[in-house]
Write an enzyme that holds these catalytic residues in place. Structure first.
Site, short mmCIF file in Angstrom:
data_model
loop_
_atom_site.label_atom_id
_atom_site.label_comp_id
_atom_site.label_asym_id
_atom_site.label_seq_id
_atom_site.Cartn_x
_atom_site.Cartn_y
_atom_site.Cartn_z
N CYS A 130 0.82 -1.22 0.00
CA CYS A 130 0.00 0.00 0.00
C CYS A 130 0.85 1.28 0.00
CB CYS A 130 -0.97 -0.01 1.17
SG CYS A 130 -0.21 -0.37 2.75
N HIS A 244 -2.85 6.57 4.61
CA HIS A 244 -1.41 6.84 4.73
C HIS A 244 -1.06 8.17 4.07
CE1 HIS A 244 -1.03 2.87 6.18
NE2 HIS A 244 -0.39 2.27 5.18
N1 LIG Z 1 -4.74 -3.05 5.92
C1 LIG Z 1 -4.20 -2.60 4.82
O1 LIG Z 1 -4.15 -1.40 4.57
C2 LIG Z 1 -3.63 -3.53 3.82
C3 LIG Z 1 -3.19 -2.99 2.62
C4 LIG Z 1 -2.65 -3.85 1.67
C5 LIG Z 1 -2.57 -5.18 1.94
N2 LIG Z 1 -3.01 -5.68 3.13
C6 LIG Z 1 -2.90 -7.11 3.35
O2 LIG Z 1 -4.20 -7.65 3.46
C7 LIG Z 1 -4.20 -8.71 4.40
C8 LIG Z 1 -5.28 -8.48 5.45
O3 LIG Z 1 -5.12 -7.22 5.99
P1 LIG Z 1 -6.23 -6.55 6.92
O4 LIG Z 1 -5.70 -5.22 7.23
O5 LIG Z 1 -7.59 -6.67 6.34
O6 LIG Z 1 -6.12 -7.49 8.25
P2 LIG Z 1 -7.20 -7.81 9.37
O7 LIG Z 1 -8.14 -6.69 9.55
O8 LIG Z 1 -6.41 -8.27 10.54
O9 LIG Z 1 -8.01 -9.06 8.77
C9 LIG Z 1 -7.42 -10.31 8.61
C10 LIG Z 1 -8.40 -11.24 7.91
O10 LIG Z 1 -7.74 -12.46 7.63
C11 LIG Z 1 -8.50 -13.54 8.17
N3 LIG Z 1 -7.61 -14.61 8.57
C12 LIG Z 1 -6.56 -14.57 9.40
N4 LIG Z 1 -5.99 -15.79 9.52
C13 LIG Z 1 -6.71 -16.63 8.74
C14 LIG Z 1 -6.64 -18.01 8.44
N5 LIG Z 1 -5.69 -18.80 8.95
N6 LIG Z 1 -7.57 -18.53 7.59
C15 LIG Z 1 -8.52 -17.76 7.06
N7 LIG Z 1 -8.64 -16.45 7.31
C16 LIG Z 1 -7.75 -15.88 8.14
C17 LIG Z 1 -9.23 -12.93 9.36
O11 LIG Z 1 -10.33 -13.74 9.68
P3 LIG Z 1 -10.92 -13.79 11.20
O12 LIG Z 1 -11.68 -12.51 11.39
O13 LIG Z 1 -11.78 -15.00 11.17
O14 LIG Z 1 -9.74 -13.89 12.11
C18 LIG Z 1 -9.61 -11.58 8.75
O15 LIG Z 1 -10.73 -11.73 7.90
C19 LIG Z 1 -2.78 -8.80 4.93
O16 LIG Z 1 -2.09 -9.75 4.15
C20 LIG Z 1 -2.24 -7.44 4.67
O17 LIG Z 1 -0.84 -7.44 4.52
C21 LIG Z 1 -3.55 -4.89 4.08
#
Ligand SMILES: NC(=O)c1ccc[n+]([C@@H]2O[C@H](COP(=O)([O-])OP(=O)(O)OC[C@H]3O[C@@H](n4cnc5c(N)ncnc54)[C@H](OP(=O)(O)O)[C@@H]3O)[C@@H](O)[C@H]2O)c1
Length: 341
Positions: A130, A244
């Site tokens: 991002c 950001h």
């Molecule tokens: N946040 C950002 O700005 C951003 C930007 C670019 C990329 N990303 C990437 O996107 C991904 C998620 O980010 P996020 O910010 O949305 O995180 P988040 O709010 O912590 O959400 C994580 C998600 O992943 C699921 N999850 C975790 N472990 C799992 C497993 N073993 N099997 C299936 N589902 C699982 C969680 O499900 P539960 O609710 O059931 O735990 C939840 O739906 C990461 O790889 C991150 O690097 C994030």
């Protein structure tokens, strides 16, 4: 691929997952059926999509039968573990994690920059980091007309980049601090309220760069297809809830003026100039939140370069949207053209 694909979202309960759904709705992305996938913790809960209640299922290797597009946003380990089964089932994976970004067989795509690379996919397309997307959206149109030799980026990264739990920790720790109560951080490594700290990804002890910084450097070179571009980055987490910001200074091969930059950026898709010196009004995360465009302002000569080749600017963007969910849905929108051809 059908015109109305079956779409699976892995990580549907997360900060990015929620924005996948909102973005598909807002853009009228056609969906025949939505499969909502998350961890076992969320299995059985429901969510609402286009007036329908959808049960959340546990993500397993059998989740992808009949799925056309699998949007992954559940961490790198989950992408590495489950993407191969999605590809085997015939789905195209659009992955938001860092798992495959530097794989030479995986296109790393920002549609406004290199959407043409989508057609080379072998089942997986990666969404860039991002902080990289936020910087590269305004840098690319400049680079195309006057090659950027060197860029220095300092980030001011919001809690939302760390997911839903980091956002909650910022809110709760701020409330505790205002109430004079102690708060021990559990999601992030340092106190977040009224504080800032070096990005919480691991540091390479040799180089002193953290993983976030290394991603920006490597991904810039891959997306720009320019191994010579010199990139310096410092990534910092600031107590902003969402969106950001980045201070960016770049040096071009040929002389460049601030008016050149304004003219280029005024025509750049996905970029909006917010640069009001009279009112001292420039990009702010509060204005970027919920917006598709990357906001760019403080466009000015870098006075440390007397040769007139360098420009400084300040950028804010909603990294849950252009830095993640929106960029992924834009890729999905381009897919049928490739697959139906
Ligand atoms: N946040 C950002 O700005 C951003 C930007 C670019 C990329 N990303 C990437 O996107 C991904 C998620 O980010 P996020 O910010 O949305 O995180 P988040 O709010 O912590 O959400 C994580 C998600 O992943 C699921 N999850 C975790 N472990 C799992 C497993 N073993 N099997 C299936 N589902 C699982 C969680 O499900 P539960 O609710 O059931 O735990 C939840 O739906 C990461 O790889 C991150 O690097 C994030």
């Amino acid at each position: 691929m059908k015109n109305d694909p079956v779409v699976a979202i892995a990580g549907v309960t997360g900060a990015v997952g929620a924005e996948f759904i909102a973005t598909m709705d807002r853009r009228g992305f056609p969906v025949r059926k939505l499969k909502a996938l998350a961890s076992a913790r969320s299995a059985g809960k429901t969510l609402s999509f286009r007036g329908e209640s959808i049960a959340i299922e546990e993500l397993t290797e059998r989740s992808f039968e009949g799925v056309d597009i699998a949007l992954f946003s559940a961490g790198g380990g989950t992408s590495r573990k489950f993407s191969p089964s999605a590809v085997r089932a015939g789905a195209v994976v659009i992955d938001n994690s860092s798992a495959f970004r530097m794989d030479p067989n995986v296109p790393l795509v920002i549609p406004e920059i290199n959407g043409n690379r989508i057609r080379e996919h072998k089942g997986i397309i990666a969404v860039p980091n991002c902080s990289a997307i936020t910087a590269l959206m305004p840098l690319w149109p400049i680079h195309r007309v006057n090659r950027i030799k060197r860029v220095i980026i300092s980030t001011y990264q919001a809690a939302s980049g760390g997911g839903a739990a980091a956002m909650q920790e910022l809110v709760e720790s701020t409330r505790a601090s205002l109430n004079g109560q102690a708060f021990g951080p559990t999601v992030l490594p340092h106190p977040y309220a009224f504080n800032l700290f070096s990005h919480n990804t691991p540091i390479d002890p040799e180089t002193g760069y953290n993983e976030e910084e290394s991603k920006v450097i490597k991904e810039t070179r891959k997306i720009f297809e320019d191994d010579r571009i010199a990139v310096g980055v410092t990534c910092v987490r600031v107590p902003v809830l969402r969106a950001h910001s980045e201070a960016i200074t770049f040096e071009c091969e040929n002389p460049i003026s601030e008016n050149d930059v304004r003219a280029i950026l005024s025509r750049a898709p996905g970029v909006r100039i917010v640069d009001d010196r009279v009112r001292n009004y420039f990009p702010m995360p509060i204005d970027a939140s919920g917006q598709d465009d990357v906001l760019v302002g403080r466009i000015r000569r870098d006075l440390s370069d007397a040769s007139g080749h360098s420009i400084a600017m300040f950028v804010s963007a909603d990294q849950l949207l252009k830095g993640a969910a929106l960029n992924a849905i834009q890729i999905a929108e381009l897919l049928p053209q490739k697959v139906m051809a």
